[in-house]
Motif scaffolding. Sequence first.
Motif, PDB file in Angstrom:
ATOM      1  N   LEU A  67       0.824  -1.206   0.000  1.00 35.35           N
ATOM      2  CA  LEU A  67       0.000   0.000   0.000  1.00 35.35           C
ATOM      3  C   LEU A  67       0.861   1.261   0.000  1.00 35.35           C
ATOM      4  CD1 LEU A  67      -2.891  -0.939   2.441  1.00 35.35           C
ATOM      5  CD2 LEU A  67      -3.035  -0.583  -0.026  1.00 35.35           C
TER       6      LEU A  67
ATOM      7  N   LEU B 286      -2.555   5.017  -5.890  1.00 34.44           N
ATOM      8  CA  LEU B 286      -3.523   4.791  -4.837  1.00 34.44           C
ATOM      9  C   LEU B 286      -4.010   6.140  -4.333  1.00 34.44           C
ATOM     10  CD1 LEU B 286      -4.834   2.672  -2.954  1.00 34.44           C
ATOM     11  CD2 LEU B 286      -2.916   3.027  -1.419  1.00 34.44           C
ATOM     12  N   ASP B 287      -5.323   6.329  -4.365  1.00 31.10           N
ATOM     13  CA  ASP B 287      -5.919   7.579  -3.918  1.00 31.10           C
ATOM     14  C   ASP B 287      -6.240   7.468  -2.432  1.00 31.10           C
ATOM     15  OD1 ASP B 287      -7.144  10.037  -3.747  1.00 31.10           O
ATOM     16  OD2 ASP B 287      -9.030   9.341  -4.638  1.00 31.10           O
ATOM     17  N   LEU B 288      -5.371   8.030  -1.596  1.00 27.65           N
ATOM     18  CA  LEU B 288      -5.549   7.926  -0.153  1.00 27.65           C
ATOM     19  C   LEU B 288      -6.763   8.717   0.331  1.00 27.65           C
ATOM     20  CD1 LEU B 288      -1.841   8.142   0.999  1.00 27.65           C
ATOM     21  CD2 LEU B 288      -3.286   6.123   0.812  1.00 27.65           C
TER      22      LEU B 288
ATOM     23  N   GLY C  81      -9.545   9.104  -1.316  1.00 27.59           N
ATOM     24  CA  GLY C  81     -10.711   8.278  -1.635  1.00 27.59           C
ATOM     25  C   GLY C  81     -10.911   7.166  -0.628  1.00 27.59           C
ATOM     26  N   ILE C  82      -9.821   6.565  -0.183  1.00 19.70           N
ATOM     27  CA  ILE C  82      -9.915   5.514   0.836  1.00 19.70           C
ATOM     28  C   ILE C  82     -10.406   6.103   2.150  1.00 19.70           C
ATOM     29  CG2 ILE C  82      -8.568   3.901   2.229  1.00 19.70           C
ATOM     30  CD1 ILE C  82      -6.840   3.427  -0.230  1.00 19.70           C
ATOM     31  N   ARG C  83      -9.846   7.254   2.531  1.00 23.85           N
ATOM     32  CA  ARG C  83     -10.278   7.906   3.770  1.00 23.85           C
ATOM     33  C   ARG C  83     -11.760   8.259   3.706  1.00 23.85           C
ATOM     34  NH1 ARG C  83      -8.244  13.484   4.193  1.00 23.85           N
ATOM     35  NH2 ARG C  83     -10.144  13.803   3.008  1.00 23.85           N
TER      36      ARG C  83
ATOM     37  N   ALA D  52     -14.073   6.857   1.895  1.00 20.75           N
ATOM     38  CA  ALA D  52     -14.877   5.632   1.925  1.00 20.75           C
ATOM     39  C   ALA D  52     -14.969   5.075   3.342  1.00 20.75           C
ATOM     40  CB  ALA D  52     -14.282   4.586   0.988  1.00 20.75           C
ATOM     41  N   LEU D  53     -13.877   5.162   4.101  1.00 16.80           N
ATOM     42  CA  LEU D  53     -13.892   4.643   5.462  1.00 16.80           C
ATOM     43  C   LEU D  53     -14.717   5.515   6.404  1.00 16.80           C
ATOM     44  CD1 LEU D  53     -10.196   3.470   5.840  1.00 16.80           C
ATOM     45  CD2 LEU D  53     -12.240   2.045   5.593  1.00 16.80           C
TER      46      LEU D  53
ATOM     47  N   ARG E 152     -18.600   8.790   0.677  1.00 17.24           N
ATOM     48  CA  ARG E 152     -18.382   8.329  -0.696  1.00 17.24           C
ATOM     49  C   ARG E 152     -19.068   9.247  -1.692  1.00 17.24           C
ATOM     50  NH1 ARG E 152     -19.536   1.968   0.109  1.00 17.24           N
ATOM     51  NH2 ARG E 152     -18.208   1.760   1.909  1.00 17.24           N
TER      52      ARG E 152
END
Length: 63
Positions: A38, A47-49, A51-53, A55-56, A60
């Motif tokens: 990662l 990797l779009d950090l 976007g992950i943040r 989503a978590l 979204r």
Amino acid sequence: MNYTVAGMAVGAVLAWATLTYRFWGFLLMVLFLAAGALCGRAAEGKLDLRGIRDALTGRRSSS
């Protein structure tokens, strides 16, 4: 060698030290390899950090 492979190699080296702890060492090895991969993908820009943040945290977007 790209950043993903380098990150996985670093994770493998760190995980190798945990192998003396048998099963838990294996689980830590998997964790370190995933973390290394990662980090490598984030360094490559693949990797779009944010976007992950999002989503978590439940923010979204539809795009």
